[in-house]
Design a protein around this motif. Structure first.
Motif, short mmCIF file in Angstrom:
data_model
loop_
_atom_site.label_atom_id
_atom_site.label_comp_id
_atom_site.label_asym_id
_atom_site.label_seq_id
_atom_site.Cartn_x
_atom_site.Cartn_y
_atom_site.Cartn_z
N SER A 176 0.86 -1.18 0.00
CA SER A 176 0.00 0.00 0.00
C SER A 176 0.90 1.22 0.00
CB SER A 176 -0.93 0.02 1.22
OG SER A 176 -1.73 1.18 1.20
N ALA A 177 0.90 1.94 -1.10
CA ALA A 177 1.74 3.14 -1.18
C ALA A 177 1.11 4.28 -0.39
CB ALA A 177 1.95 3.53 -2.64
N VAL A 178 -0.13 4.63 -0.74
CA VAL A 178 -0.77 5.78 -0.10
C VAL A 178 -2.24 5.54 0.22
CG1 VAL A 178 0.79 7.42 -1.23
CG2 VAL A 178 -1.38 6.84 -2.33
N THR A 179 -2.75 4.32 0.03
CA THR A 179 -4.19 4.08 0.07
C THR A 179 -4.62 3.38 1.35
OG1 THR A 179 -4.11 3.80 -2.33
CG2 THR A 179 -6.14 3.15 -1.23
N PRO A 180 -5.29 4.07 2.27
CA PRO A 180 -5.74 3.44 3.51
C PRO A 180 -6.68 2.25 3.28
CG PRO A 180 -5.85 5.83 3.70
CD PRO A 180 -5.56 5.52 2.26
N GLU A 181 -7.51 2.32 2.23
CA GLU A 181 -8.46 1.24 1.98
C GLU A 181 -7.74 -0.09 1.76
OE1 GLU A 181 -8.45 4.18 0.54
OE2 GLU A 181 -10.33 5.09 1.23
N THR A 182 -6.55 -0.04 1.14
CA THR A 182 -5.78 -1.27 0.95
C THR A 182 -5.36 -1.85 2.30
OG1 THR A 182 -4.95 -0.49 -1.19
CG2 THR A 182 -3.72 -2.26 -0.12
N CYS A 183 -4.98 -0.99 3.23
CA CYS A 183 -4.58 -1.45 4.56
C CYS A 183 -5.76 -2.11 5.27
CB CYS A 183 -4.07 -0.27 5.39
SG CYS A 183 -2.66 0.58 4.66
N ALA A 184 -6.92 -1.50 5.18
CA ALA A 184 -8.11 -2.06 5.83
C ALA A 184 -8.45 -3.43 5.25
CB ALA A 184 -9.29 -1.11 5.68
N ALA A 185 -8.42 -3.53 3.92
CA ALA A 185 -8.74 -4.81 3.27
C ALA A 185 -7.74 -5.89 3.65
CB ALA A 185 -8.79 -4.63 1.76
N ALA A 186 -6.45 -5.52 3.74
CA ALA A 186 -5.42 -6.49 4.14
C ALA A 186 -5.68 -7.00 5.54
CB ALA A 186 -4.04 -5.85 4.05
N GLY A 187 -6.03 -6.11 6.46
CA GLY A 187 -6.32 -6.53 7.81
C GLY A 187 -7.50 -7.48 7.88
N ARG A 188 -8.57 -7.18 7.15
CA ARG A 188 -9.75 -8.04 7.16
C ARG A 188 -9.45 -9.43 6.61
NH1 ARG A 188 -12.20 -3.12 5.61
NH2 ARG A 188 -12.12 -3.69 3.38
N ALA A 189 -8.54 -9.49 5.62
CA ALA A 189 -8.22 -10.77 4.97
C ALA A 189 -7.16 -11.56 5.73
CB ALA A 189 -7.74 -10.51 3.54
N GLY A 190 -6.54 -10.96 6.74
CA GLY A 190 -5.48 -11.65 7.46
C GLY A 190 -4.16 -11.63 6.74
N TYR A 191 -3.96 -10.67 5.83
CA TYR A 191 -2.70 -10.53 5.11
C TYR A 191 -1.76 -9.58 5.85
CZ TYR A 191 -5.43 -12.37 1.13
OH TYR A 191 -6.22 -13.13 0.30
N GLY A 192 -0.49 -9.68 5.52
CA GLY A 192 0.47 -8.70 5.99
C GLY A 192 0.45 -7.48 5.09
N LEU A 193 1.31 -6.50 5.44
CA LEU A 193 1.27 -5.20 4.79
C LEU A 193 2.68 -4.72 4.51
CD1 LEU A 193 -1.02 -3.14 4.12
CD2 LEU A 193 -0.59 -2.11 6.36
N MET A 194 2.88 -4.14 3.32
CA MET A 194 4.14 -3.49 2.96
C MET A 194 3.87 -2.01 2.73
SD MET A 194 5.90 -6.15 0.28
CE MET A 194 6.69 -7.66 0.85
N LEU A 195 4.57 -1.15 3.47
CA LEU A 195 4.36 0.30 3.40
C LEU A 195 5.63 1.02 2.97
CD1 LEU A 195 2.33 0.72 6.71
CD2 LEU A 195 1.41 0.71 4.39
N VAL A 196 5.47 2.25 2.48
CA VAL A 196 6.58 3.02 1.92
C VAL A 196 6.76 4.31 2.72
CG1 VAL A 196 7.59 3.99 -0.17
CG2 VAL A 196 5.94 2.11 -0.34
N PRO A 197 7.64 4.32 3.72
CA PRO A 197 7.80 5.53 4.54
C PRO A 197 8.26 6.75 3.77
CG PRO A 197 8.86 3.62 5.58
CD PRO A 197 8.48 3.21 4.19
N ALA A 198 9.06 6.55 2.71
CA ALA A 198 9.67 7.69 2.02
C ALA A 198 8.65 8.61 1.37
CB ALA A 198 10.67 7.20 0.97
N ILE A 199 7.46 8.11 1.03
CA ILE A 199 6.51 8.93 0.29
C ILE A 199 5.29 9.30 1.14
CG2 ILE A 199 7.22 8.01 -1.93
CD1 ILE A 199 4.68 6.31 -1.94
N ASN A 200 5.35 9.02 2.44
CA ASN A 200 4.22 9.34 3.31
C ASN A 200 4.68 10.11 4.54
OD1 ASN A 200 1.66 8.03 2.31
ND2 ASN A 200 3.01 6.24 2.27
N LYS A 201 3.81 10.96 5.04
CA LYS A 201 4.08 11.59 6.33
C LYS A 201 3.94 10.55 7.43
CE LYS A 201 2.63 16.27 5.05
NZ LYS A 201 1.70 17.39 5.35
#
Length: 351
Positions: A176-201
């Motif tokens: 998930s680069a910048v999309t919160p909805e992707t994070c929510a869907a990953a949590g509901r599905a029991g998946y892990g998450l990859m985030l990009v600190p360099a492009i987000n506050k």
């Protein structure tokens, strides 16, 4: 916290021939295992100096598996939009068996318009192709006599061989680069998450992680450190000032390649990528000094990097961090030095 290396190639033929790049990357993989790092990760990109030397992370990780025995292998990430799910699920299951169950599969949605154009895939189909690709791979890994009637693919009944080594399947992570909805869907599905600190506050990343953990908890999952990956440009030297001077050079090299790769967003729009038209300006305005101040890069002496990581842990909790140790095509010997200094001084602090 866990730490691995991210071999994201930011290099072109005018800088380093491909055979030399891969030999060095495999040597860094072997070194990472000897030094006690948790994983090696690589990307899927095409055509440009921004990742173009890695059009198929599975091929590289299979070679890495043959040279190692303990370190985990992470796709960061494969892109379902560009590969039929039967092919993708089969390749990943092969890698899981070759590595005796050391594979974690990161899936990405892709975000570069030129890659979609080359494959003849509409960016407006990005989200449904991503969701369908993951779901189809998961079903092929876990079920027999699979019948799939999706929007983009139809097949079956069939039973895929080989079955994954890990049962029911390897750990799944989604980017998930910048999309919160992707994070929510990953949590509901029991998946892990990859985030990009360099492009987000930092505050936005915290909000995305809070949402992810909330949705996971409500779905009955409890994410651990290996379920949350973040990648950071990394450059260590005994003298912090030397590290900052050289780390700036290599980070700015990487940034120039990213600017070229995202240039087509100046004339591309898609409702699947709201706000991405701003990415060109944001990347062009990237400032190394501000990234240092904001702890978006791990550059400095070992003690300075420890302090940066303590701050990061305070923000995000115990997570898994991938060190981009070939940032901006830094010389091989300097990648080795960064890894050795990190292993000698930083890993013990967090173990």
């Amino acid at each position: 916290m866990k730490f691995g290396i991210n071999l994201f190639p930011t290099v072109g033929e005018d800088e380093k021939p491909a055979d030399r790049y891969f030999q060095e990357a495999l040597e860094l993989t072997e070194l990472a295992e000897r030094l006690g790092f948790h994983h090696v990760k690589t990307v899927e990109h095409y055509f440009t100096g921004y990742g173009g030397y890695s059009p198929d992370p599975v091929t590289f990780l299979a070679a890495a598996a043959a040279r190692t025995s303990k370190i985990r292998l992470v796709t960061g990430a494969v892109l379902p939009a560009f590969t039929h799910p039967i092919k993708l699920a089969g390749k990943l299951a092969m890698l899981d068996n070759i590595s005796l169950g050391r594979l974690d599969v990161g899936f990405g949605r892709a975000f570069l318009p030129d890659e979609f154009a080359a494959y003849g895939v509409s960016m407006d189909e990005s989200r449904p192709r991503f969701d369908e690709g993951i779901a189809a791979c998961r079903l092929l890994w876990t079920e027999k006599d699979v019948i799939w009637n999706g929007t983009f693919h139809r097949f079956g009944p069939l039973t895929m061989l080989p079955r994954p080594y890990q049962r029911p399947h390897p750990r799944i992570l989604v980017t998930s680069a910048v999309t919160p909805e992707t994070c929510a869907a990953a949590g509901r599905a029991g998946y892990g998450l990859m985030l990009v600190p360099a492009i987000n506050k930092r505050e936005k990343l915290q909000d995305m992680l809070t949402l992810y953990r909330k949705e996971a908890a409500e779905a009955g999952y409890e994410p651990v450190d290996e379920d949350i990956h973040m990648s950071y440009n990394c450059y260590l030297a005994p003298d912090g000032e030397v590290a900052r001077t050289l780390g700036r050079t290599y980070s700015e090299n990487t940034n120039r390649k990213l600017v070229a790769a995202v240039e087509s967003w100046t004339h591309t729009r898609s409702d699947q990528y709201q706000g991405y038209e701003k990415i060109v300006e944001n990347v062009r305005n990237s400032d190394f000094t501000k990234h240092l101040t904001d702890n978006k890069v791990l550059v400095g002496s070992p003690d300075e990097v420890i302090q940066r990581l303590e701050t990061i842990r305070g923000w995000f909790g115990d997570i898994t961090i991938s060190l981009q140790v070939i940032t901006g095509n830094m010389p091989f010997a300097e990648s080795v030095r960064t890894m050795e200094l990190f292993a000698d001084h930083v890993l013990p602090h967090f173990s």
